[in-house]
Design a protein around this motif. Sequence first.
Motif, PDB file in Angstrom:
ATOM      1  N   LEU A  12       0.828  -1.208   0.000  1.00 49.09           N
ATOM      2  CA  LEU A  12       0.000   0.000   0.000  1.00 49.09           C
ATOM      3  C   LEU A  12       0.860   1.256   0.000  1.00 49.09           C
ATOM      4  N   ILE A  13       1.968   1.196   0.777  1.00 53.15           N
ATOM      5  CA  ILE A  13       2.851   2.363   0.828  1.00 53.15           C
ATOM      6  C   ILE A  13       3.491   2.599  -0.532  1.00 53.15           C
ATOM      7  N   VAL A 145       1.385   7.672   5.904  1.00 51.32           N
ATOM      8  CA  VAL A 145       1.749   7.863   4.495  1.00 51.32           C
ATOM      9  C   VAL A 145       0.593   7.453   3.584  1.00 51.32           C
ATOM     10  N   VAL A 146       0.014   6.288   3.895  1.00 49.59           N
ATOM     11  CA  VAL A 146      -1.069   5.790   3.038  1.00 49.59           C
ATOM     12  C   VAL A 146      -2.262   6.742   3.069  1.00 49.59           C
ATOM     13  N   LEU A 207       7.503  12.345   1.797  1.00 49.74           N
ATOM     14  CA  LEU A 207       6.848  11.237   2.494  1.00 49.74           C
ATOM     15  C   LEU A 207       7.775  10.027   2.575  1.00 49.74           C
ATOM     16  N   SER A 208       8.557   9.824   1.517  1.00 51.72           N
ATOM     17  CA  SER A 208       9.373   8.625   1.473  1.00 51.72           C
ATOM     18  C   SER A 208      10.674   8.774   2.265  1.00 51.72           C
ATOM     19  N   ILE A 251      -0.644  -5.404  -5.371  1.00 49.75           N
ATOM     20  CA  ILE A 251      -0.329  -6.651  -6.079  1.00 49.75           C
ATOM     21  C   ILE A 251       1.154  -6.999  -5.899  1.00 49.75           C
ATOM     22  N   GLU A 252       1.987  -5.959  -5.961  1.00 48.06           N
ATOM     23  CA  GLU A 252       3.418  -6.176  -5.749  1.00 48.06           C
ATOM     24  C   GLU A 252       3.675  -6.730  -4.346  1.00 48.06           C
ATOM     25  N   GLY A 253       2.972  -6.151  -3.356  1.00 43.83           N
ATOM     26  CA  GLY A 253       3.119  -6.616  -1.985  1.00 43.83           C
ATOM     27  C   GLY A 253       2.708  -8.074  -1.828  1.00 43.83           C
TER      28      GLY A 253
END
Lengths: 287, 324
Positions: A12-13, A145-146, A207-208, A251-253
């Motif tokens: 999500l991040i 962040v999300v 944010l990152s 999806i990556e997560g």
Amino acid sequence: MQALLAQLLVGLINGSFYALLSLGLAVIFGMLNIINFAHGALYMMGAFCAYFLLNLFGIGYWWALILAPLIVGAFGMLMERTLLQWLSGLDHLYGLLLTFGVALIIQGLFQNYFGSSGLPYAIPDELRGGMNLGFMFLPIYRGWVVVFSLVVCLLTWYLIERTRLGANLRAATENPTLVRAFGINVPRMITLTYGLGVGLAALAGVLSAPINQVRPLMGADLIIVVFAVVVIGGMGSIMGSIITGFALGVIEGLTKYFYPEASNTVVFVLMVLVLLVKPSGLTGRAT
Amino acid sequence: MSTITQNSVPAPSTRRPVRDEMIAFALMTVVLAVVPFTGVYPFFVMQGLCFALLACAFNLLIGYGGLLSFGHAMFLGTAGYVTAHALKVWELPPELGIVVGTAAAFGLSVITGLIAIRRQGIYFAMITLALSQLLYFIYLQAPFTHGEDGIQGIPQGKMFGFIDLQNSTTLYFVVLVGFLLGFLIIYRAINSPFGEVLKAIRENEPRAISLGYKTDHYKLLAFILSGTLAGFAGALKVFVAQNASLTDVHWSMSGEIVLMTLVGGLGTVFGPVVGAFVIIAMQQYLAGFGQWVTVIQGVIFVACVLTFRRGIVGEIGHYFKRSL
């Protein structure tokens, strides 16, 4: 289960960053017809801006969240005025090449002065620690962040799709000459739009900063994933880039949990699959 | 829908000034044949030749087809890895190693071409870039590439059993012949009905379609030809560098290929050759300046796009009113 939820959160991040960046790209593409290859470098500048504000001026995270997008956005507007505006009327590819050159310059300069290793940026005191949700432990900063990027994305969507200013903007992308005839200063609008898109990239950078370290090349590889996200989403609509960004992060997560070997490549594989089925992308207009 | 338009790239005149090109070609061949006897570091020139062929192959696609591939490094790197593996592990002779490597690039260009030509313009660029990054991650993890280490210490061997590639002069001429062969194939393709159709697609694709050309077929063919020749360059490069590494697949390499072609002149026959040598020389002589090389490359990119879109050879040709 814990690990799955943790990976979902990471997804999500990452999705928030993808969404913010592809949203900025979409906004810029809409007005300037340029794929902003410098987007990753400007994202990195946002993170560095937060770092400088803290370490040189003692200005903390909260102000950086406002100041960094403004400063980097102003830099972007300067860039649009001095470089990009000369490309209007030329083939789109020249915009891509020019911004690629700009990205090389920016990244090279930062690498010269800061090397390639990361600089730490602490999580602000208010967002330290975590919350026990019962089923998982949620680090507060990550949740922040999300939520925050989701809010920013929706505000941008609202600005462009639901306000008078946004209506002018969309009209100007369709027919600049006609909109000019209504007395609207289209060149200024283009500059401001570029500034807005760049500001979104810089915001993602701030944010990152506390999660990933502040590095000159932090945007270089990320931008290519974002390009794949853009191809998948199709960049036809603002909402489309937001949803695609978050969805692909998730999806990556999930891939990282079920089949970690493929986590770096899953977005690209999805891109291939989408292209085979629907070449214009999920929300894209046919070109 | 738009491709490289007429005012952005010098459109070669329909009349083909073949004589000028013949003279330039003869001149280039003589210079390159004499170079190893002038004391210039042969490794540098060989490397330049490989990149020149690579840039020429890339130019076939953008300069004549109007398709900007931002992932051409994937053909260079793939052919490099396969050739290196074939030589070192399968212990194939050099000529078969080159064939296998080039064939791998051919296969890859068929697959990626079929995917990438589904979109045009900047999307095409982004898709090729993403595909090359996909391959980068695969090669990073695949066991046969040895990840970060790359494939080292590749035996050069004897070509056809009697051409000793360990001798640097012999190797030089083998690379030179390979380069000239590739160059002539590209030259022939450009100056053929196929090349004319490609140019028509670049100038106005809808019109080419309405004239009855299956433009996708032509674009795919150009992509495959370009990718295969780029792979051929990558296979030759293995013998020069004696290694295959991740650098050759990374997308920054694709950027360098674009830069070489842009500096030399998009859509000119000799531009990519000049551009490749200029960029290679720059990297060689500025190596001590660290990351400043990246900054300088960026400045050249920006300068080329803003003021110098014809590139070196394009400007010269424009000045003398010749198409080179």
